[in-house]
Design an enzyme around this catalytic site. Structure first.
Site, PDB file in Angstrom:
ATOM      1  N   ASN A   1    -103.927  59.312  -9.529  1.00 38.65           N
ATOM      2  CA  ASN A   1    -104.153  59.418  -8.089  1.00 38.65           C
ATOM      3  C   ASN A   1    -103.106  58.703  -7.240  1.00 38.65           C
ATOM      4  O   ASN A   1    -103.243  58.615  -6.018  1.00 38.65           O
ATOM      5  CB  ASN A   1    -105.535  58.866  -7.731  1.00 38.65           C
ATOM      6  CG  ASN A   1    -105.682  57.381  -8.052  1.00 38.65           C
ATOM      7  OD1 ASN A   1    -104.873  56.827  -8.808  1.00 38.65           O
ATOM      8  ND2 ASN A   1    -106.695  56.742  -7.503  1.00 38.65           N
ATOM      9  N   ARG A   2    -102.036  58.191  -7.873  1.00 37.27           N
ATOM     10  CA  ARG A   2    -101.011  57.495  -7.087  1.00 37.27           C
ATOM     11  C   ARG A   2     -99.744  57.325  -7.902  1.00 37.27           C
ATOM     12  O   ARG A   2     -99.758  57.405  -9.129  1.00 37.27           O
ATOM     13  CB  ARG A   2    -101.502  56.124  -6.610  1.00 37.27           C
ATOM     14  CG  ARG A   2    -101.603  55.072  -7.718  1.00 37.27           C
ATOM     15  CD  ARG A   2    -102.159  53.758  -7.200  1.00 37.27           C
ATOM     16  NE  ARG A   2    -101.260  53.094  -6.299  1.00 37.27           N
ATOM     17  CZ  ARG A   2    -100.438  52.089  -6.667  1.00 37.27           C
ATOM     18  NH1 ARG A   2    -100.406  51.678  -7.925  1.00 37.27           N
ATOM     19  NH2 ARG A   2     -99.665  51.514  -5.795  1.00 37.27           N
TER      20      ARG A   2
ATOM     21  N   CYS B 140     -72.285  33.817 -23.807  1.00 39.25           N
ATOM     22  CA  CYS B 140     -72.793  34.656 -22.728  1.00 39.25           C
ATOM     23  C   CYS B 140     -74.126  35.226 -23.144  1.00 39.25           C
ATOM     24  O   CYS B 140     -74.466  35.259 -24.322  1.00 39.25           O
ATOM     25  CB  CYS B 140     -71.813  35.765 -22.362  1.00 39.25           C
ATOM     26  SG  CYS B 140     -72.060  37.279 -23.250  1.00 39.25           S
TER      27      CYS B 140
END
Length: 273
Positions: free
Chosen positions: A259-260, A113
């Protein structure tokens, strides 16, 4: 030719091409060191890490990975330097060591896995317990911290090759910074430093974490396990990270700049002021 400056950096002579000219120069590079985490005499994992703040790393890794539940269950960390790396010998509570051995026995019997021997997504991801925080944050405090972040990344300024995680107080003041070549390691070091510095009261009072990396689900998981309800990443999150954040009540911001930002989960906690 190279010269090791300290445990975390080395100086190399290089050939540098710029503006059509080739010249010799000296370059400072970050070091990756194999760091083995050994619990009660049994080796558990080897990480490639920056060889500084290693006691913070041992504690933060142990908490983030669920090896211990609280800092008091790590009794001692003995740092042993070897020819081929560093061993962190961690003495943990007997009950936690029994649980760790059982986990290792279970994983050793599974093959084929892709996620550490886990049989299901739930086992592999280990969703954190839901956060109970009522904290809110202001956009101005996030901007302030992002503005200050770069100047506090000493190793990054030297080498250009490391990530950082910072703990930020509610007013945007950066309280702690930890750096490493690996983003997960930097966050583990920060978590350990918070615990060792007994700054959990600051966590309870509404601080948040900034990471200079993308936000993978492990970063969300480690932040939530530390009891912090806001993770600010300068790069993108993964889809799984967003789902985990939504499920456990963590506010996750990506592409954060002065700014964001993009709010991917629980953006209602961010006040536009």
């Amino acid at each position: 030719m190279s010269l090791i400056l300290d445990a975390s950096t080395s100086q190399f002579e290089v050939a540098q091409w710029q503006d059509g000219e080739l010249q010799l120069a000296s370059d400072c590079l970050a070091e990756e060191t194999p760091v083995a985490l050994v619990y009660n005499g049994v080796s558990h994992a080897v990480m490639l890490a920056t060889a500084q703040d290693l006691e913070d790393f041992a504690l933060g890794f142990s908490l983030s990975e669920g090896i211990i539940e609280q800092a008091s269950e790590l009794y001692d960390v003995d740092i042993q330097v070897r020819d081929n790396g560093i061993e962190l010998h961690c003495e943990i509570a007997s009950e936690r060591f029994v649980q760790l051995k059982e986990r290792r026995r279970t994983l050793a019997g599974k093959t084929g896995c892709g996620l550490c021997g886990a049989e299901s997504l739930g086992q592999a991801v280990r969703y954190p317990e839901p956060l109970q925080s009522q904290s809110v944050f202001t956009a101005s405090s996030i901007r302030r911290a992002l503005h200050a972040m770069q100047a506090m990344q000493v190793l990054q300024q030297q080498t250009g090759a490391t990530h950082a995680s910072a703990y930020v107080l509610s007013d945007g003041t950066i309280s702690l910074v930890r750096e490493d070549v690996g983003r997960h390691n930097a966050l583990d070091k920060l978590v350990g430093a918070l615990e060792r510095g007994q700054l959990k009261s600051g966590v309870a009072n509404g601080g948040f974490i900034i990471t200079t990396s993308r936000a993978s689900f492990e970063m969300v998981q480690k932040t939530a396990r530390a009891g912090v309800s806001l993770l600010v990443a300068v790069s993108a999150p993964t889809g799984l990270a967003v789902r985990v954040a939504q499920a456990c009540g963590l506010t996750l911001l990506g592409f954060a700049r002065e700014n964001r930002y993009v709010a991917y989960s629980h953006g209602e906690r961010i006040l536009n002021q």
